[in-house]
Design an enzyme around this catalytic site. Structure first.
Site, PDB file in Angstrom:
ATOM      1  N   VAL A  44      -6.148   6.612   4.853  1.00  8.92           N
ATOM      2  CA  VAL A  44      -4.803   6.555   5.450  1.00  8.92           C
ATOM      3  C   VAL A  44      -3.747   7.099   4.497  1.00  8.92           C
ATOM      4  CG1 VAL A  44      -5.351   4.656   7.015  1.00  8.92           C
ATOM      5  CG2 VAL A  44      -4.521   4.129   4.706  1.00  8.92           C
ATOM      6  N   ASP A  45      -4.164   7.578   3.323  1.00  8.19           N
ATOM      7  CA  ASP A  45      -3.207   8.186   2.395  1.00  8.19           C
ATOM      8  C   ASP A  45      -2.986   9.650   2.758  1.00  8.19           C
ATOM      9  OD1 ASP A  45      -5.139   9.961   0.865  1.00  8.19           O
ATOM     10  OD2 ASP A  45      -6.056   8.011   0.458  1.00  8.19           O
ATOM     11  N   HIS A  56      -8.301   7.082  10.814  1.00  3.92           N
ATOM     12  CA  HIS A  56      -7.851   5.694  10.783  1.00  3.92           C
ATOM     13  C   HIS A  56      -6.351   5.544  10.608  1.00  3.92           C
ATOM     14  CE1 HIS A  56     -12.220   4.655   9.448  1.00  3.92           C
ATOM     15  NE2 HIS A  56     -12.106   4.790  10.754  1.00  3.92           N
ATOM     16  N   ARG A  69       0.837  -1.197   0.000  1.00  3.16           N
ATOM     17  CA  ARG A  69       0.000   0.000   0.000  1.00  3.16           C
ATOM     18  C   ARG A  69       0.882   1.262   0.000  1.00  3.16           C
ATOM     19  NH1 ARG A  69      -2.016  -3.798  -0.340  1.00  3.16           N
ATOM     20  NH2 ARG A  69      -1.869  -3.072  -2.478  1.00  3.16           N
TER      21      ARG A  69
END
Length: 230
Positions: A92-93, A108, A60
């Protein structure tokens, strides 16, 4: 609205990042890059097979390095020139930040951060692969700074307080099905305008709720003109 809002709060989810090429685990097959979330996104999974979990997040992280913010991210960043904008994201990016947004709360966690397994508050910037044996200065194993299923959401109270300050609420790219994040909309003042941008909205329009059943980019292009005209 008769006057421009002073404070816009944005709740964003995976749908906005999907337009940049990032897959979501709520795709049609219910899998995240071919994995059931119980295999890669729970504390039990990390305990049972830490190498698999770390490899999943390494992939990821590598993928995130190859994508860029899309037009929807950029519009939100550009609107800071006109409004006080605060973003609460389930993602989460770092695409909101890369686009230029300056006030972003990650519910998150963040892919480009890690933390010791025994200290959720010690965050370390980390953009490369993470392996078993990578430790903090005290020798504690590091793990992704991602809130897994079954774990508490430490930024939740912060997010609630942010939503309470909204003069306008924008919900973009989220199905509002993942709790506790799905309950955030309930903390907004009852009489403020709410805009929901999602191709498959799970709710209907009401007096204060306007829905754009479209992509994040198309929805933000429409909404930008609305906000700047008022």
């Amino acid at each position: 609205m008769s006057s421009k809002p002073s404070k816009i709060v944005v709740l964003s989810g995976a749908g906005i990042s999907a337009e940049s090429g990032l897959k979501t685990f709520r795709d049609a097959d219910g899998l995240w890059e071919g994995h059931d979330v119980t295999e890669v996104a729970t504390p039990q999974a990390f305990e049972a097979n830490p190498h698999l979990v770390l490899d999943f997040y390494n992939q990821r992280r590598r993928q995130l390095k190859t994508v860029k913010p899309n037009t929807a991210h950029q519009i939100l960043a550009d609107l800071e020139a006109y409004f006080d904008i605060e973003i609460v994201t389930q993602n989460v990016d770092n695409l909101h930040e890369s686009a230029g947004s300056t006030k972003v709360t990650h519910l998150h966690g963040e892919l480009f951060k890690v933390r010791p397994v025994n200290n959720p508050n010690h965050l370390i910037e980390w953009k490369d692969d993470l392996q078993m044996g990578d430790t903090d200065e005290k020798g504690n194993q590091l793990r992704p700074h991602v809130v897994w299923f079954g774990e508490a959401v430490p930024m939740m109270q912060n997010a609630i307080e942010i939503v309470k300050t909204a003069d306008v609420l924008i919900v973009i790219g989220t199905s509002l099905q993942v709790y506790p994040a799905a309950g955030l909309m309930d903390y907004a003042h009852q009489d403020i305008p709410i805009y929901l941008i999602d191709p498959k909205p799970g709710i209907n329009e009401s007096e204060n709720l306007r829905i754009f059943a479209t992509s994040a980019t198309a929805g933000m292009q429409k909404l930008k003109s609305i906000l700047l005209k008022n």
